[in-house]
Design a protein around this motif. Structure first.
Motif, PDB file in Angstrom:
ATOM      1  N   GLU A  75      14.546   9.281 -18.420  1.00 28.71           N
ATOM      2  CA  GLU A  75      15.716   9.736 -19.180  1.00 28.71           C
ATOM      3  C   GLU A  75      16.846  10.152 -18.243  1.00 28.71           C
ATOM      4  O   GLU A  75      18.009   9.815 -18.473  1.00 28.71           O
ATOM      5  CB  GLU A  75      15.334  10.902 -20.090  1.00 28.71           C
ATOM      6  CG  GLU A  75      14.534  10.482 -21.305  1.00 28.71           C
ATOM      7  CD  GLU A  75      14.037  11.656 -22.142  1.00 28.71           C
ATOM      8  OE1 GLU A  75      14.343  12.822 -21.810  1.00 28.71           O
ATOM      9  OE2 GLU A  75      13.321  11.398 -23.116  1.00 28.71           O
ATOM     10  N   ASN A  76      16.504  10.860 -17.180  1.00 25.71           N
ATOM     11  CA  ASN A  76      17.523  11.329 -16.238  1.00 25.71           C
ATOM     12  C   ASN A  76      18.108  10.210 -15.387  1.00 25.71           C
ATOM     13  O   ASN A  76      19.211  10.349 -14.866  1.00 25.71           O
ATOM     14  CB  ASN A  76      16.943  12.417 -15.333  1.00 25.71           C
ATOM     15  CG  ASN A  76      16.628  13.694 -16.088  1.00 25.71           C
ATOM     16  OD1 ASN A  76      17.208  13.974 -17.133  1.00 25.71           O
ATOM     17  ND2 ASN A  76      15.693  14.466 -15.572  1.00 25.71           N
ATOM     18  N   SER A  77      17.373   9.115 -15.235  1.00 29.69           N
ATOM     19  CA  SER A  77      17.836   8.027 -14.371  1.00 29.69           C
ATOM     20  C   SER A  77      18.763   7.049 -15.083  1.00 29.69           C
ATOM     21  O   SER A  77      19.370   6.199 -14.438  1.00 29.69           O
ATOM     22  CB  SER A  77      16.635   7.245 -13.823  1.00 29.69           C
ATOM     23  OG  SER A  77      16.061   6.436 -14.845  1.00 29.69           O
ATOM     24  N   GLY A  78      18.838   7.150 -16.417  1.00 21.04           N
ATOM     25  CA  GLY A  78      19.650   6.191 -17.165  1.00 21.04           C
ATOM     26  C   GLY A  78      18.880   4.926 -17.523  1.00 21.04           C
ATOM     27  O   GLY A  78      19.452   3.976 -18.056  1.00 21.04           O
ATOM     28  N   TRP A  79      17.583   4.918 -17.251  1.00 21.61           N
ATOM     29  CA  TRP A  79      16.748   3.748 -17.516  1.00 21.61           C
ATOM     30  C   TRP A  79      16.800   3.346 -18.980  1.00 21.61           C
ATOM     31  O   TRP A  79      16.929   2.171 -19.303  1.00 21.61           O
ATOM     32  CB  TRP A  79      15.313   4.052 -17.084  1.00 21.61           C
ATOM     33  CG  TRP A  79      14.315   2.988 -17.387  1.00 21.61           C
ATOM     34  CD1 TRP A  79      14.017   1.901 -16.608  1.00 21.61           C
ATOM     35  CD2 TRP A  79      13.459   2.890 -18.532  1.00 21.61           C
ATOM     36  NE1 TRP A  79      13.036   1.159 -17.202  1.00 21.61           N
ATOM     37  CE2 TRP A  79      12.682   1.739 -18.387  1.00 21.61           C
ATOM     38  CE3 TRP A  79      13.295   3.682 -19.668  1.00 21.61           C
ATOM     39  CZ2 TRP A  79      11.733   1.354 -19.325  1.00 21.61           C
ATOM     40  CZ3 TRP A  79      12.354   3.298 -20.612  1.00 21.61           C
ATOM     41  CH2 TRP A  79      11.594   2.145 -20.432  1.00 21.61           C
ATOM     42  N   ARG A  80      16.693   4.327 -19.866  1.00 20.87           N
ATOM     43  CA  ARG A  80      16.675   4.031 -21.308  1.00 20.87           C
ATOM     44  C   ARG A  80      17.957   3.327 -21.744  1.00 20.87           C
ATOM     45  O   ARG A  80      17.914   2.345 -22.487  1.00 20.87           O
ATOM     46  CB  ARG A  80      16.475   5.306 -22.100  1.00 20.87           C
ATOM     47  CG  ARG A  80      16.531   5.077 -23.602  1.00 20.87           C
ATOM     48  CD  ARG A  80      16.221   6.316 -24.345  1.00 20.87           C
ATOM     49  NE  ARG A  80      14.772   6.298 -24.519  1.00 20.87           N
ATOM     50  CZ  ARG A  80      14.092   7.172 -25.201  1.00 20.87           C
ATOM     51  NH1 ARG A  80      14.698   8.185 -25.738  1.00 20.87           N
ATOM     52  NH2 ARG A  80      12.798   7.067 -25.338  1.00 20.87           N
ATOM     53  N   GLU A  81      19.104   3.816 -21.284  1.00 18.14           N
ATOM     54  CA  GLU A  81      20.382   3.206 -21.651  1.00 18.14           C
ATOM     55  C   GLU A  81      20.475   1.784 -21.104  1.00 18.14           C
ATOM     56  O   GLU A  81      20.960   0.879 -21.785  1.00 18.14           O
ATOM     57  CB  GLU A  81      21.560   4.048 -21.137  1.00 18.14           C
ATOM     58  CG  GLU A  81      21.706   5.379 -21.844  1.00 18.14           C
ATOM     59  CD  GLU A  81      20.712   6.440 -21.364  1.00 18.14           C
ATOM     60  OE1 GLU A  81      20.127   6.294 -20.266  1.00 18.14           O
ATOM     61  OE2 GLU A  81      20.495   7.403 -22.120  1.00 18.14           O
ATOM     62  N   ASN A  82      20.012   1.602 -19.871  1.00 16.95           N
ATOM     63  CA  ASN A  82      20.022   0.266 -19.277  1.00 16.95           C
ATOM     64  C   ASN A  82      19.113  -0.687 -20.046  1.00 16.95           C
ATOM     65  O   ASN A  82      19.462  -1.852 -20.267  1.00 16.95           O
ATOM     66  CB  ASN A  82      19.590   0.323 -17.810  1.00 16.95           C
ATOM     67  CG  ASN A  82      20.596   1.043 -16.951  1.00 16.95           C
ATOM     68  OD1 ASN A  82      21.772   1.146 -17.290  1.00 16.95           O
ATOM     69  ND2 ASN A  82      20.142   1.569 -15.820  1.00 16.95           N
TER      70      ASN A  82
END
Length: 104
Positions: free
Chosen positions: A40-47
């Motif tokens: 969640e903090n890495s932006g993985w979900r959005e990517n």
């Protein structure tokens, strides 16, 4: 287990033993929570969401089946996990297993 995990621990019996130790000790749940937070903090979900939208647009909604969509997206989802997250999880697993007296 994924192909990466199978390559790291090729012995099915050993993988099962490791999994059992992680589950029995509660470490598996802690690792799942850690991975969830880090992703969640890495932006993985959005990517990943953006990638899914691209796949749907490219293939068309009418031409999608859940199984084929999952088969196309899963490899990319695994590939998109930042290496530092993988390294942290593997390190935690190694550290946890070292605490067992019968470790290998």
């Amino acid at each position: 287990m994924s192909r990466v995990q199978n390559a790291l621990v090729p012995d099915a019996q050993l993988r099962a033993e490791i999994h059992k130790k992680l589950v029995d000790s509660g470490e598996m749940e802690r690792l799942k929570q850690l991975v969830k937070e880090r992703l969640e903090n890495s932006g993985w979900r959005e990517n990943l969401k953006a990638h899914c939208k691209d796949v749907v647009q490219r293939r068309g909604v009418q031409n999608l089946e859940v199984e084929s969509l999952a088969q196309e997206i899963l490899p990319k989802a695994r590939e998109m996990v930042p290496p530092e997250i993988r390294d942290e999880v593997l390190s935690r697993i190694h550290d946890h297993l070292r605490a067992f007296p019968d470790n290998r």
